[in-house]
Design a protein around this motif. Structure first.
Motif, PDB file in Angstrom:
ATOM      1  N   LEU A   9      52.748  16.945  49.627  1.00 48.61           N
ATOM      2  CA  LEU A   9      53.982  17.694  49.417  1.00 48.61           C
ATOM      3  C   LEU A   9      55.193  16.898  49.898  1.00 48.61           C
ATOM      4  O   LEU A   9      56.217  16.820  49.207  1.00 48.61           O
ATOM      5  CB  LEU A   9      53.911  19.041  50.136  1.00 48.61           C
ATOM      6  CG  LEU A   9      55.167  19.906  50.048  1.00 48.61           C
ATOM      7  CD1 LEU A   9      55.352  20.398  48.621  1.00 48.61           C
ATOM      8  CD2 LEU A   9      55.067  21.076  51.008  1.00 48.61           C
ATOM      9  N   ALA A  10      55.079  16.282  51.069  1.00 52.34           N
ATOM     10  CA  ALA A  10      56.188  15.471  51.589  1.00 52.34           C
ATOM     11  C   ALA A  10      56.470  14.283  50.680  1.00 52.34           C
ATOM     12  O   ALA A  10      57.627  13.962  50.400  1.00 52.34           O
ATOM     13  CB  ALA A  10      55.864  14.997  53.001  1.00 52.34           C
ATOM     14  N   TYR A  11      55.415  13.647  50.173  1.00 51.82           N
ATOM     15  CA  TYR A  11      55.605  12.514  49.262  1.00 51.82           C
ATOM     16  C   TYR A  11      56.277  12.969  47.970  1.00 51.82           C
ATOM     17  O   TYR A  11      57.178  12.301  47.470  1.00 51.82           O
ATOM     18  CB  TYR A  11      54.267  11.846  48.949  1.00 51.82           C
ATOM     19  CG  TYR A  11      54.386  10.737  47.947  1.00 51.82           C
ATOM     20  CD1 TYR A  11      54.954   9.521  48.302  1.00 51.82           C
ATOM     21  CD2 TYR A  11      53.955  10.898  46.637  1.00 51.82           C
ATOM     22  CE1 TYR A  11      55.089   8.505  47.379  1.00 51.82           C
ATOM     23  CE2 TYR A  11      54.085   9.886  45.714  1.00 51.82           C
ATOM     24  CZ  TYR A  11      54.639   8.691  46.092  1.00 51.82           C
ATOM     25  OH  TYR A  11      54.768   7.696  45.172  1.00 51.82           O
ATOM     26  N   GLY A  12      55.865  14.092  47.425  1.00 50.82           N
ATOM     27  CA  GLY A  12      56.456  14.595  46.192  1.00 50.82           C
ATOM     28  C   GLY A  12      57.920  14.951  46.360  1.00 50.82           C
ATOM     29  O   GLY A  12      58.751  14.646  45.499  1.00 50.82           O
ATOM     30  N   ASP A  19      68.999  12.353  35.267  1.00 49.19           N
ATOM     31  CA  ASP A  19      67.706  11.675  35.259  1.00 49.19           C
ATOM     32  C   ASP A  19      66.533  12.625  35.448  1.00 49.19           C
ATOM     33  O   ASP A  19      65.384  12.217  35.297  1.00 49.19           O
ATOM     34  CB  ASP A  19      67.657  10.623  36.364  1.00 49.19           C
ATOM     35  CG  ASP A  19      68.607   9.478  36.113  1.00 49.19           C
ATOM     36  OD1 ASP A  19      68.924   9.255  34.938  1.00 49.19           O
ATOM     37  OD2 ASP A  19      69.014   8.814  37.071  1.00 49.19           O
ATOM     38  N   MET A  20      66.785  13.881  35.781  1.00 54.70           N
ATOM     39  CA  MET A  20      65.685  14.790  36.097  1.00 54.70           C
ATOM     40  C   MET A  20      64.753  15.044  34.912  1.00 54.70           C
ATOM     41  O   MET A  20      63.533  15.076  35.102  1.00 54.70           O
ATOM     42  CB  MET A  20      66.238  16.106  36.656  1.00 54.70           C
ATOM     43  CG  MET A  20      65.154  17.011  37.204  1.00 54.70           C
ATOM     44  SD  MET A  20      64.067  16.217  38.399  1.00 54.70           S
ATOM     45  CE  MET A  20      65.116  16.078  39.808  1.00 54.70           C
ATOM     46  N   PRO A  21      65.242  15.213  33.667  1.00 52.46           N
ATOM     47  CA  PRO A  21      64.280  15.369  32.565  1.00 52.46           C
ATOM     48  C   PRO A  21      63.382  14.152  32.378  1.00 52.46           C
ATOM     49  O   PRO A  21      62.214  14.285  32.027  1.00 52.46           O
ATOM     50  CB  PRO A  21      65.161  15.585  31.336  1.00 52.46           C
ATOM     51  CG  PRO A  21      66.444  16.082  31.868  1.00 52.46           C
ATOM     52  CD  PRO A  21      66.612  15.450  33.211  1.00 52.46           C
ATOM     53  N   VAL A  22      63.913  12.967  32.640  1.00 57.11           N
ATOM     54  CA  VAL A  22      63.101  11.759  32.524  1.00 57.11           C
ATOM     55  C   VAL A  22      62.030  11.745  33.604  1.00 57.11           C
ATOM     56  O   VAL A  22      60.879  11.378  33.355  1.00 57.11           O
ATOM     57  CB  VAL A  22      63.988  10.502  32.606  1.00 57.11           C
ATOM     58  CG1 VAL A  22      63.174   9.242  32.449  1.00 57.11           C
ATOM     59  CG2 VAL A  22      65.086  10.552  31.576  1.00 57.11           C
ATOM     60  N   VAL A  23      62.384  12.164  34.801  1.00 58.55           N
ATOM     61  CA  VAL A  23      61.417  12.196  35.894  1.00 58.55           C
ATOM     62  C   VAL A  23      60.346  13.254  35.628  1.00 58.55           C
ATOM     63  O   VAL A  23      59.164  13.029  35.911  1.00 58.55           O
ATOM     64  CB  VAL A  23      62.143  12.443  37.240  1.00 58.55           C
ATOM     65  CG1 VAL A  23      61.162  12.666  38.358  1.00 58.55           C
ATOM     66  CG2 VAL A  23      63.036  11.272  37.558  1.00 58.55           C
ATOM     67  N   ILE A  24      60.728  14.387  35.064  1.00 54.88           N
ATOM     68  CA  ILE A  24      59.738  15.416  34.728  1.00 54.88           C
ATOM     69  C   ILE A  24      58.768  14.885  33.679  1.00 54.88           C
ATOM     70  O   ILE A  24      57.552  15.091  33.779  1.00 54.88           O
ATOM     71  CB  ILE A  24      60.449  16.697  34.259  1.00 54.88           C
ATOM     72  CG1 ILE A  24      61.162  17.352  35.434  1.00 54.88           C
ATOM     73  CG2 ILE A  24      59.460  17.674  33.640  1.00 54.88           C
ATOM     74  CD1 ILE A  24      62.070  18.484  35.047  1.00 54.88           C
ATOM     75  N   LEU A  50      56.437  12.444  35.482  1.00 55.26           N
ATOM     76  CA  LEU A  50      55.421  13.149  36.264  1.00 55.26           C
ATOM     77  C   LEU A  50      54.381  13.794  35.356  1.00 55.26           C
ATOM     78  O   LEU A  50      53.201  13.862  35.711  1.00 55.26           O
ATOM     79  CB  LEU A  50      56.085  14.195  37.164  1.00 55.26           C
ATOM     80  CG  LEU A  50      56.963  13.644  38.283  1.00 55.26           C
ATOM     81  CD1 LEU A  50      57.652  14.772  39.022  1.00 55.26           C
ATOM     82  CD2 LEU A  50      56.161  12.793  39.241  1.00 55.26           C
ATOM     83  N   ASN A  51      54.801  14.250  34.182  1.00 51.25           N
ATOM     84  CA  ASN A  51      53.862  14.802  33.209  1.00 51.25           C
ATOM     85  C   ASN A  51      52.886  13.724  32.744  1.00 51.25           C
ATOM     86  O   ASN A  51      51.696  13.984  32.585  1.00 51.25           O
ATOM     87  CB  ASN A  51      54.623  15.396  32.033  1.00 51.25           C
ATOM     88  CG  ASN A  51      53.728  16.156  31.099  1.00 51.25           C
ATOM     89  OD1 ASN A  51      52.643  16.587  31.470  1.00 51.25           O
ATOM     90  ND2 ASN A  51      54.177  16.330  29.876  1.00 51.25           N
ATOM     91  N   SER A  52      53.380  12.518  32.516  1.00 56.43           N
ATOM     92  CA  SER A  52      52.477  11.441  32.114  1.00 56.43           C
ATOM     93  C   SER A  52      51.527  11.072  33.254  1.00 56.43           C
ATOM     94  O   SER A  52      50.375  10.712  33.006  1.00 56.43           O
ATOM     95  CB  SER A  52      53.267  10.222  31.660  1.00 56.43           C
ATOM     96  OG  SER A  52      53.948   9.626  32.733  1.00 56.43           O
TER      97      SER A  52
END
Length: 125
Positions: free
Chosen positions: A21-24, A35-40, A43-45
């Motif tokens: 959890l801390a790492y995430g 940039d948040m949609p790219v990060v989502i 993370l999905n990949s």
């Protein structure tokens, strides 16, 4: 029972969950709004790759193929989104957009400002 040093199996799981959890949270916290949609998508990949690894580990072909499809689709979507934003995929998780935000906008890129009154019709360029 599984023993790792002084931690038993029942106390190791909450410690591992807290570290994950801390790492995430620390991985996603510096990401900006655009940039948040790219990060989502990234993370999905990652979840697809993890599912593919689990399918390989458990010798489950359905899980392996599903993980490969999700991982590859998420990776392709991430690369397409990064190309459309003129960013490299390595710069998105590292929040390296500060250098782009600090650059001044060139004067020749800004369109000229024209004033208009309410009685005048809109004229195209």
């Amino acid at each position: 029972m599984f023993v790792l040093g002084s931690l038993s199996g029942l106390t190791f799981l909450p410690v591992l969950c807290a570290l994950a959890l801390a790492y995430g949270v620390l991985f996603v916290m510096p990401i900006g709004g655009a940039d948040m949609p790219v990060v989502i998508s990234l993370l999905n990949s990652f979840t697809g790759v993890a599912a593919a690894c689990g399918g390989f580990l458990y010798d489950n072909m359905v899980m392996l193929i599903g993980g490969i499809l999700v991982g590859s689709a998420g990776t392709i979507l991430t690369i397409i989104m990064c190309k459309s934003m003129n960013r490299s995929p390595a710069n998105v998780p590292s929040a390296d957009s500060r250098a782009q935000r600090l650059q001044p906008v060139a004067a020749e890129r800004q369109p000229p400002v024209r004033s208009a009154r309410s009685q005048q019709p809109m004229q195209p360029y």
